[in-house]
Design an enzyme around this catalytic site. Sequence first.
Site, PDB file in Angstrom:
ATOM      1  N   ASP A 484       0.810  -1.218   0.000  1.00  0.00           N
ATOM      2  CA  ASP A 484       0.000   0.000   0.000  1.00  0.00           C
ATOM      3  C   ASP A 484       0.840   1.263   0.000  1.00  0.00           C
ATOM      4  OD1 ASP A 484      -2.750  -0.515  -0.065  1.00  0.00           O
ATOM      5  OD2 ASP A 484      -2.751  -1.211   1.999  1.00  0.00           O
ATOM      6  N   CYS A 485       2.090   1.113   0.320  1.00  0.00           N
ATOM      7  CA  CYS A 485       2.939   2.294   0.494  1.00  0.00           C
ATOM      8  C   CYS A 485       3.835   2.581  -0.715  1.00  0.00           C
ATOM      9  CB  CYS A 485       3.768   2.141   1.756  1.00  0.00           C
ATOM     10  SG  CYS A 485       2.715   2.046   3.198  1.00  0.00           S
TER      11      CYS A 485
END
Length: 813
Positions: A484-485
């Site tokens: 997600d990052c």
Amino acid sequence: MRYGHFDDERREYVIDRPDTPLPWINYLGTEAYFGIVSNTAGGYSFYRDARLRRLTRYRYNNAPFDVGGRYLYVRDDATGDFWSPSWQPTRSRLDEYECRHGLSYTRIASARGGIRAETLYFVPLGETLEVWRARVTNERDTAAELSLFSSVEFCLWDAQDDATNFQRNFSTGQVEVADGVIYHKTEYRERRDHFAYFACSEPLAGFDTQRDTFLGAYRGWDRPAAVERGAALDSIAYGWAPIGSHHVRLALAPGESREVVFVLGYAENPRDEKFDPRGSQTLNKRPVIERWLRPETVAEGFAALGDHWDRLLGGLRVTTPDADTDRMVNIWNAYQCMVTFNLSRSASFYESGIGRGMGFRDSNQDLLGFVHMIPERARERILDIAATQMATGGAYHQYQPLTKRGNDDIGEGFNDDPLWLVLGVSAYVKETGDETILDEPVTFDNAPGSEAPLYEHLRRSLRYTQERLGPHGLPLIGRADWNDCLNLNCFSDTPGEPFQTTENASGGAAESVFIAGQFVLAAKELAAIAELRGLTGEAAEYRAAAEKMTGVILEHGWDGAWFRRAYDFYGHPIGSGENDEGQIFIEPQGICVLGGVGLDDGLAVRALRSVAERLATPHGIVLQQPAYSSYRIELGEISSYPPGYKENAGIFCHTNPWIMIAEAMVGNGDRAFDYYRRINPSVREAISEAHRCEPYVYAQMIAGRDAPAHGEAKNSWLTGTAAWNFVAITQWILGIRPELTGLRVDPVLPANWPGFRATRAFRDATYEITVRKAAGATGRVAYLIVDGERVDGTVAPIAAPGAVVRVEAVIEE
Ligand code: BGC
Ligand code: NOJ
């Protein structure tokens, strides 16, 4: 250093001092009413939705932390001495203390000055309430005059609003007290039809419902005025902060023990029967309270909870040479998988219950860990998730458990999401053989009339990737993939802007090698399902697509000694020797090998060697190296974390099992098992002062080698780590793997193991499995003996319902 020990017989972790490095929590509830409870009785409860139906308050960033919970106070009325039998919140010295976290219950026992108090907390099956059964014993040789006070602080339902909207909320609180039961009914007189109640089995000496009356001005929960004084003031909250507190007097002869039951619960009334008598402002109460105040009901309810867990955990039992493996597989890892199923990512010591809905990718992965325990609920979950998929094949990143609708705030565009649905469904069909799920009509984006068979959803998942390829032929990453990052289209320089949903740049074509590997895996899985349905042509197409994507990975995703991670907005590689930082990432090494890429040309082995050389630490395998030392606008959130934390080179435990599986796939049992043990919480129990999180469940992250506290765990409980470690150890290292045609037994074991035994329920039959291995042998099973007959290969065929099948496997070399 340890703070307790495992009691495997009773399936409990026993904490023997209250001042654990962090609150060590457990979960109450298995169906609709849930709570978290720490080893000092901290925590809170909610009904179904941790944000919208919060029963009790909890402040996450308090100092000291973990104050607010299910507290009792004992007071010696002869001397005025008072204390908390759960240590918090008075933190008085205790002569003895023990907390036993078990499966959906917690028991905290302590003694001070010859008075013993033991409290059992649990939520009975089928109910929306929690029971606190307190037993107070006078172990002195003189009579004791005691007071017992209970306490909870009510949340005004919406936890977000409760923590922010004080101008209104200081004026809305309402309670009602009748027959010794405290009812919390804020907003009941207007639009709510639900209320909370807090009852006690003993006649009351008094009660309080206004927090500041109970505590006294400028006092905290550590020194409530009512307890200090030894008398409640029968306060009725009107606005401010409603609480519930009962005061009970206990006169105990030497050796005498008394059981006092408290029940905290949630109830709803039909709208047209809200008040009793009609038109009054008085709640229409429910009789269920009386039943649960009776000790017999409590005892039966607690026994039923134990049976429930026997049934769930009975489906897979292993006996291996390694005690840490046995206790994680047989008890705690399975338990954590069930808790993750129930709570998704909503409520833990790190998840406030306010923030996150059900994740599309998270839920699909979670089910890998519980599908064998509750296949019918896995089925339901799959259909719920799939119904939020878009007609394009894309997926809402999250959906809300109460409405089951996709979450518009976050939307779609996390391009790995749809592929997880294929992997989730495939796991379900392999476990259950239930092909009917594939024909279930399922909506797109919850729109009535848009129904298509679930199988069509899976097709579109693959097509979604195929229709979104970048300049190298690799899948476009979108907002992010599993990581997600890694936000390659975000370019944020504004504080507070969400990395995942902000896109400040357009026109780039950032690509993901991770999604490419995941596509290869998913396409092969869907090919097998297509075959099962007689769609041979389609199966061949999926295989060809997997083949083609494999070629692209080999051409553009291989860096020479490992798989690259991605290409950024400008087409520069990420996770490559060409980079100064972030040269090698763990995720593509795992997922590409899981998809079979590099298995026949030595690249998988080469990539895994790079992982061992560059990423493995004694505390687990870090996510990437070298860590990003500064913020990189073109990479996003990953570079926002200090080096060694979270996605920036933390040991992101979710990914470690992919490497364990990959090592098993290339036949390296020693290394697979070694990695398994590095992050196994039970193994890490011995270094609890460094690990700091609970030694009975996995944490999302362990600080990487770049962080000062390398080895310190964080974000325990609600993480995909639970499901994937369960899969890695049970299906790949122990090798007991459900497949479409039967139960595969193909372990890849450490050289020094002599074998192991297991009992596995599979498709209504029970498989009693014995694996024998010559000492030092590192090879694979060549054939099975199934009920005395030799079966070539490693798949034990599907047996008749109710059958007990004996499977023997031998590893000779
Ligand atoms: C975390 C990720 C998580 C994401 C969810 C980030 O802050 O580091 O692990 O997946 O939030 O939105
Ligand atoms: C936690 C999230 O819940 C999960 O969906 C994500 O894959 C990992 N973090 C990695 O960023």
